[in-house]
Design an enzyme around this catalytic site. Structure first.
Site, PDB file in Angstrom:
ATOM      1  CB  SER B 162      -0.953  -0.044   1.203  1.00  0.00           C
ATOM      2  OG  SER B 162      -1.972   0.895   1.064  1.00  0.00           O
ATOM      3  CG  ASP B 326      -6.171  -4.034  -3.497  1.00  0.00           C
ATOM      4  OD1 ASP B 326      -6.986  -3.094  -3.359  1.00  0.00           O
ATOM      5  OD2 ASP B 326      -4.963  -3.920  -3.223  1.00  0.00           O
ATOM      6  CG  HIS B 359      -5.678  -2.162   0.060  1.00  0.00           C
ATOM      7  ND1 HIS B 359      -4.688  -2.289  -0.888  1.00  0.00           N
ATOM      8  CD2 HIS B 359      -5.209  -1.267   0.969  1.00  0.00           C
ATOM      9  CE1 HIS B 359      -3.666  -1.489  -0.560  1.00  0.00           C
ATOM     10  NE2 HIS B 359      -3.968  -0.865   0.558  1.00  0.00           N
TER      11      HIS B 359
END
Lengths: 194, 388
Positions: B162, B326, B359
């Site tokens: 991320s 995601d 995610h």
């Protein structure tokens, strides 16, 4: 023991060559080429389990369709582009061969022979779509999309102006050179733009 | 599957070792991407494992948005280990028997490294909104200082998911000779309109809270409700439709039938409320604004550049990982990066892992990630360190 097709391909490729393996599976061939020939190579593979096995072997591999990223490579970026046992599962064969010949000096294609004598016997005498050792799938679960003979592939190359630099034929784990379209269950062709 | 079973057996928390966050102060001014200057700066960081004699086994772990320096192991009296304890430790993906793992808290955060809640030495009060707007590149510049401070000339790898992946991607772009490899997980090279939009809703929720008071709330009531709403929105984007459906479905909270009121009916409501409330106790609202802004400003192709051109000076090898469910950092962003790396003739491995966790998968799917990362690092050692 090394698979005969891998051994043949490894013998064709010069030491230190740069290799792209399209449909590299678990990366066994790339590993062999790295260890025996010092080749730098990378592969593309659609199956995530195979991709992980390839990474476990320390192979550089990317996950996706065979043709996905070919267009980003400059001309002749690789010495060899390999399509071993993957061509028969491709939809846009002409485009892939064309691109492979653009990014590689040579393209090595390994294909099963759908017109091997055992297949012909099953087709002719039994009236069944053949299931053989080298073509183990039933009609309803085969991943193969293209059904071709070694002769079909040779004439394809002729039509497209692709030069066959070398051809090697395999039958029952041995090399054969006579009546290949009848007796060989697979062929390995080295192609170039001539 | 044998490999998988072996790794499942390995799942264990690093429970026998306590770690402490360390701090280093840099008095030298850091010039930020905006041109603003910042000093002095404190960096909070932790290290695990031992640096080898030739200092060739150091790996920098970059944390995500609300993470901190405690990536693994326990702090004394802590109930939970660090945020990537599944991945870092003896015999784990980032094996602390082999590697020296460093995890700093990012610039602008509120977990020990200088950020808007830190005291501005000029005023003796917290910076608040007088803290300069920072970028991913600024976080990386500061991490570079820490790496220098630790006497490491070249990292074996920089890794993160991320926002951590944005940093690990930026590292070899800014410092091409300072890392052998980069591991970019569930990330991107530029924030898209949708990613900016979600962040903006979160920021607006904080700003609309009357307790936010233009960022000057320290020592007073904090903007709890705004920050909680921001976190709730965040959590929705970190999960997937599938994972929410599996976890909550339409299950009701302590009742047999709908309440026909605006009190909490569904478990998913209760979960989001809980997540929002617990977040306000551990995270600073201004850091929320600054870090989301840093992500929104992130665009390696800024000024209409091509990613292939931006990557031209890069020499590092790459491992890129994305996850099927995601939708916040969808796989096509990772695939775009992979294409540009290939176009530059860089060594790249990429895998899109199957996961229903959205995610959050990069924090949860440690099994597959362990297989990939541990073997990938072994390859980097073999090809880039031992061969040299």
């Amino acid at each position: 023991m090394i698979r005969l097709d891998y051994e043949i391909i490894a013998n064709i490729i010069e030491p230190g060559a740069k290799v792209l393996d399209l449909g590299c599976g678990d990366g066994e061939l790339l590993t062999l080429l790295r260890e025996k020939k010092g080749c730098r190579g990378t592969g593309i593979e659609i199956d995530d389990g195979e991709v992980m096995r390839a990474i476990e072997k320390g192979v550089s591999v990317s996950h996706g369709d065979i043709g996905r990223d070919l267009d980003v490579y400059a001309d002749k970026r690789f010495d060899y582009v390999i399509l071993n046992e993957s061509l028969q599962q491709i939809i846009n064969i002409e485009k892939i061969i064309d691109e492979a010949l653009r990014v590689g000096r040579y393209v090595i294609v390994g294909i099963p022979n759908f017109c091997h004598i055992r297949a012909r016997i099953q087709l002719f005498f039994h009236g069944r779509v053949p299931v053989t050792k080298s073509l183990p799938y039933k009609w309803y679960n085969t991943p193969n999309l293209r059904f071709l003979s070694l002769r079909d592939f040779r004439s394809f190359c002729c039509e497209k102006g692709v030069k066959i630099e070398k051809a090697r034929y395999l039958a029952e784990g041995q090399e054969v050179s006579l009546c290949t379209n009848l007796l060989a269950d697979a062929g390995i062709f080295v192609l170039s733009r001539g | 599957m044998r490999g998988r079973d072996r790794l499942v057996l390995k799942k264990r928390v690093n429970n026998m070792t306590f770690v402490e966050t360390q701090y280093v102060n840099f008095s030298e001014t850091l010039t930020l991407k905006s041109g603003a200057k910042l000093s002095p700066i404190t960096v909070a960081y932790e290290t695990y494992g031992a640096l080898n004699a030739d200092k060739s086994n150091a790996i920098l772990i970059c944390h995500a948005f609300t993470g901190d320096a405690n990536a693994a192991f326990f702090h004394k009296d802590a109930k939970k280990p660090g945020w990537w304890d599944d991945m870092i430790g003896s015999g784990k993906a980032f094996d602390t028997d082999k590697y020296f793992v460093i995890c700093p808290n990012v610039l602008g955060s509120c977990k020990g490294t200088t950020g808007p809640s830190s005291i501005d030495p000029k005023t003796g009060k917290p910076y608040g909104l007088s803290f300069p707007v920072i970028t991913i590149q600024d976080m990386v510049s500061l991490e570079k200082r820490l790496v220098d401070h630790l006497g490491i000339k070249k990292l074996l790898s920089v890794a993160g998911g991320s926002m951590g992946g944005m940093q690990s991607l930026t590292w070899p772009v800014m410092y091409p000779d300072l890392t052998h490899s980069s591991i970019v997980i569930a990330a991107c090279h530029r924030h898209t309109a949708q990613q900016i939009a979600f962040d903006e809703v979160g920021r607006q929720a904080v700003i609309a809270d009357p307790d936010w008071k233009g960022g000057d709330y320290y020592g007073k009531a904090i903007p709890k409700s705004g920050l909680a709403i921001a976190r709730m929105i965040g959590h929705i984007t970190y999960m997937s439709e599938m994972s929410m459906e599996q976890k909550f479905g339409r299950k009701l909270v302590d009742k047999e039938q709908l309440g026909y009121s605006f009190a909490t009916d569904f478990e998913v409501q209760e979960y989001l409320e809980y997540r929002g409330q617990s977040f306000v106790d551990r995270f600073d609202a201004n850091s929320y604004l600054y870090l989301t802004k840093a992500m929104d400003y992130f665009d390696l192709t800024e000024g209409g550049k091509k990613l292939t051109d931006v990557l031209q000076r890069v020499t590092a090898d790459f491992l890129v990982i994305s996850f099927t469910s995601d939708w916040l950092y969808p796989s096509h962003q990772s695939q775009h990066l992979v294409r540009s790396l290939k176009a530059n003739d860089l060594d790249v491995s990429y895998v899109e892992l199957k996961s229903d966790y959205g995610h959050d998968a990069f924090l949860v799917e440690f099994d597959d990630q362990t297989r990939i990362v541990s073997n990938y690092l072994a390859k980097v050692v073999k090809e880039r360190v031992e061969r040299a």
